[in-house]
Scaffold this motif. Structure first.
Motif, PDB file in Angstrom:
ATOM      1  N   ALA A 232       7.199  -9.445  -2.050  1.00  0.00           N
ATOM      2  CA  ALA A 232       7.719  -8.730  -0.824  1.00  0.00           C
ATOM      3  C   ALA A 232       9.423  -8.348  -1.328  1.00  0.00           C
ATOM      4  N   GLY A 233       9.769  -7.314  -0.735  1.00  0.00           N
ATOM      5  CA  GLY A 233      10.952  -7.002  -0.775  1.00  0.00           C
ATOM      6  C   GLY A 233      12.113  -7.803   0.058  1.00  0.00           C
ATOM      7  N   ALA A 234      13.254  -7.933   0.029  1.00  0.00           N
ATOM      8  CA  ALA A 234      14.110  -8.630   0.677  1.00  0.00           C
ATOM      9  C   ALA A 234      14.162  -8.165   2.188  1.00  0.00           C
ATOM     10  N   ALA A 235      14.076  -7.064   2.269  1.00  0.00           N
ATOM     11  CA  ALA A 235      14.365  -6.250   3.683  1.00  0.00           C
ATOM     12  C   ALA A 235      12.947  -6.491   4.661  1.00  0.00           C
ATOM     13  N   ALA A 236      11.967  -6.913   3.959  1.00  0.00           N
ATOM     14  CA  ALA A 236      10.537  -7.037   4.863  1.00  0.00           C
ATOM     15  C   ALA A 236      10.895  -8.300   5.668  1.00  0.00           C
ATOM     16  N   LEU A 237      10.324  -7.771   7.133  1.00  0.00           N
ATOM     17  CA  LEU A 237      10.635  -9.037   8.168  1.00  0.00           C
ATOM     18  C   LEU A 237       9.548 -10.118   7.742  1.00  0.00           C
TER      19      LEU A 237
END
Length: 305
Positions: A97-102
């Motif tokens: 997952a990307g770092a901005a995913a909650l």
């Protein structure tokens, strides 16, 4: 703030004199000299490589565990947008997952796919990059239990992948290179029963709503738990439950949470936190350590701005 010289061009969005308070859960605080939202990891790396190394860079996430001081933040503030850093890819034994995913969104994706071991993320406010940077945890689990690797971009623009062991994860801490920004991570999981996972997440949600001011303007847990103690118990014993400074208040529901009741400034919130620390230390001899990340400068350093 003093103006910076010309900044590198980028594919992402670069805004001068950008308000930051609205990006935090407290809804209070100053402005960024520049706010940069990179298009993707390559854009971020290229921008940092070309940026004058003397210009400070500060990264912020979803703003859930953050206090921006009223004097604002000098240099460049980086905020990773979901459009370039919010992807979630399911694998048989984990999630990339990307770092901005909650955190909550990652937990929900795992539950829907029947992947167990990530339900605790539903109880952690904020985004995945911040969770890795502070080894966030809740309900008996923490990032250290599930992290395989993290991809980062360093202050000089190098893109690296670090294994969990290289981050030396400990209580609310990861050993990231100075100035590094987490961009993507892989979390381990295991096959599980969807109904069981859903029930665990429902239990976590109910526990949070029963014990925390989840609908208030708050920054989450304010202080770290000292060894062998719970911060909220020390704060309560020191008589700080419900303590106010202007519109800043120690939550009556969970006294390790600070609240903005309406018009509190970042100065009010930080001063209230420091008063709590002073009272706890006077009562117990224990010096509470801030868990909320505080960035920027006090207003008085800005000549009254």
């Amino acid at each position: 703030m003093a103006g910076l010289g010309p900044l590198p061009s980028a594919r992402g969005r670069l805004v001068a004199d950008a308000p930051l308070g609205a990006l935090t859960w407290f809804r209070a605080g100053g402005r960024a000299e520049f706010l940069f939202r990179p298009a993707d990891a390559e854009d971020l790396a290229a921008f940092l490589r070309a940026l004058d190394p003397g210009i400070p860079v500060t990264v912020i996430g979803a703003g859930s565990n953050l206090l921006v001081r009223d004097g604002g933040v000098a240099g460049v503030v980086v905020r990773l947008p979901a459009s370039g850093f919010g992807s979630i890819t399911l694998e048989a034994d984990g999630i990339v997952a990307g770092a901005a995913a909650l955190d909550r969104t990652v937990a929900e994706a795992a539950a829907e796919a029947g992947l167990a071991g990530l339900a605790f993320l539903s109880g952690i406010p904020g985004s995945l990059g911040g969770a890795v940077a502070m080894n966030a945890g809740a309900y008996g689990s923490e990032i250290a239990d599930i992290l395989d690797w993290a991809e980062i971009v360093t202050r000089d623009g190098a893109a690296l992948r670090l294994g969990a062991h290289e981050l030396a994860l400990s209580y609310r801490h990861a050993r990231l290179p100075a100035g590094a920004i987490v961009t993507r991570v892989r979390l381990r999981a295991r096959p599980g029963d969807r109904a069981t996972i859903a029930a665990e997440m429902a239990r976590i949600r109910a526990a949070r709503e029963a014990t925390q001011p989840v609908r208030g303007r708050t920054g989450g847990s304010t202080f770290k738990n000292p060894p062998g103690a719970k911060a909220w118990e020390l704060i309560d014993a020191a008589g700080c439950r419900g303590l106010r400074r202007s519109d800043a208040q120690v939550s009556e529901k969970h006294c390790n949470f600070l609240l903005n009741l309406g018009e509190a400034t970042a100065t009010d919130l930080e001063a209230l936190g420091e008063e709590v620390r002073a009272r706890v230390r006077a009562a117990t001899g224990i010096a509470l350590e801030w868990e909320i990340r505080r960035i920027g400068r006090p207003l008085k350093e800005e000549g009254g701005r």
